[in-house]
Write an enzyme that holds these catalytic residues in place. Structure first.
Site, PDB file in Angstrom:
ATOM      1  N   SER A 293       1.043  -1.282  -0.275  1.00 46.94           N
ATOM      2  CA  SER A 293      -0.477  -0.130  -0.018  1.00 46.94           C
ATOM      3  C   SER A 293       0.601   1.303   0.240  1.00 46.94           C
ATOM      4  CB  SER A 293      -1.367  -0.048   1.474  1.00 46.94           C
ATOM      5  OG  SER A 293      -2.429   0.718   1.009  1.00 46.94           O
TER       6      SER A 293
ATOM      7  N   ASP B 194      -9.257  -5.673  -5.192  1.00 49.30           N
ATOM      8  CA  ASP B 194      -8.441  -4.391  -4.331  1.00 49.30           C
ATOM      9  C   ASP B 194      -9.292  -2.958  -4.530  1.00 49.30           C
ATOM     10  OD1 ASP B 194      -6.420  -3.082  -3.302  1.00 49.30           O
ATOM     11  OD2 ASP B 194      -5.061  -4.884  -4.036  1.00 49.30           O
TER      12      ASP B 194
ATOM     13  N   HIS C  77      -7.107  -6.268  -0.622  1.00 50.31           N
ATOM     14  CA  HIS C  77      -6.473  -5.110   0.110  1.00 50.31           C
ATOM     15  C   HIS C  77      -5.147  -6.804   0.342  1.00 50.31           C
ATOM     16  CE1 HIS C  77      -4.466  -1.500  -0.810  1.00 50.31           C
ATOM     17  NE2 HIS C  77      -4.042  -1.734   0.820  1.00 50.31           N
TER      18      HIS C  77
END
Length: 305
Positions: free
Chosen positions: A115, A255, A282
């Site tokens: 991320s 995602d 995610h």
């Protein structure tokens, strides 16, 4: 701190001086084994290493794995009095450099960035450090403007009325209300982690952010899709062509880091491949752990030969 489930390899924990502060770290396995250390850069910014602890299981296969908490959260120094001028990308770049040197692994390592950590790792790799053997960018947008563009698309697909509720509270500045939090959960259940219930280590990082939201609120905002912090205009797209090491992209079919946000990495990094996890959002390391471990393990072998 959470404990990685089923982990057998020995680990060591400690703190490294970083200026007048400290960075907490954990090393699982033996960095002197002759294999590059896998350094795990967590998301947020303002989260902790906990939700990525399962990656330490790769130490059972002989890969030394390093986790750390970025400054401001978890086991590292907390600085709730610091303002936006302190919490910069450069600060976290410097902290990562300090970690690599302090642990004596700067001449042989692989970076795994998840991320926000993926953007930070890409920015680091663009400096072409001599000891970097490979780069993994997992569930990471290349640009926050692209991220915000795609958040509108995902929000529009939420159940009827959900986005209206979110928008009403965002415009009123009441994002701390219970109604808003419940609407946020609808998005998170679709695009952040699809497991029920959420794994313990994933929840641990949420608790850590709630314990001290300074960094997250300053740089990101109140949640994943309402980014109003200092990163809202930041991008690493212009740095991607400078990345010389083999790079693995990871993303999930569901995602929040949609293909639109990930594609610039694929288009601009010279040596890159992209793995899509069909049953994940995610957190593929939690949602499809067996395939994740295989994919990451194979990549580590490929950059270590």
């Amino acid at each position: 701190m959470a404990t990685a489930p089923g982990l057998a390899a020995p680990s060591a924990k400690g703190q490294l001086s970083f200026g007048e502060w400290h960075t907490w770290y954990r090393v699982t396995g033996d960095p002197g084994s002759g294999r590059p250390a896998l350094v795990v850069v967590h998301g947020g910014p303002g989260s902790t290493h906990d939700y990525l602890l399962r990656i330490a299981e790769l130490a059972e296969d002989g890969w030394p794995v390093v986790h750390y908490d970025q400054l401001g959260n978890g086991g590292s120094t907390h600085l709730p009095e610091k303002g936006a001028d302190f919490w910069t990308v450069r600060l976290f770049q410097d902290e990562l450099d300090n970690l690599l040197k302090g642990l004596g692994i700067a001449d042989d390592y692989v970076l795994f960035g998840h991320s926000w950590g993926g953007l930070l790792a890409a920015r680091h790799a663009a400096e072409r450090p001599a000891g970097l053997r490979g780069l993994v960018i997992a569930n990471s947008p290349a640009s926050y403007p692209l991220w915000l563009q795609e958040m509108k698309v995902l929000r529009a697909q939420l159940p009827p009325g959900t986005d209206d509720t979110l928008r009403r509270h965002e415009e009123a500045g009441t994002t701390d209300s219970e109604e808003y939090r419940e609407a946020v959960k609808v998005f998170y259940a679709r695009h952040v982690c699809r497991l029920r219930p959420w794994p313990r280590e994933f929840m641990a990082s949420f608790y850590e952010i709630a314990n001290d939201p300074t960094v997250y609120h300053t740089m990101n905002g109140p949640n994943e899709f309402h980014v109003i912090g200092t990163l809202k205009d930041w991008s690493v797209v212009e740095y991607c062509s400078a990345i010389e090491v083999p790079t693995l992209l990871i993303s999930g079919r569901h995602d929040e880091a949609t293909p639109v946000t990930v594609r610039p990495y694929a288009e601009h990094i010279p040596d890159v491949r992209w793995e899509l996890f069909e049953e994940s959002s995610h957190q593929p390391h939690l949602e499809e752990p067996e395939r994740f471990r295989t994919v990451l393990g194979d990549f580590l072998k490929s950059v270590s030969e």
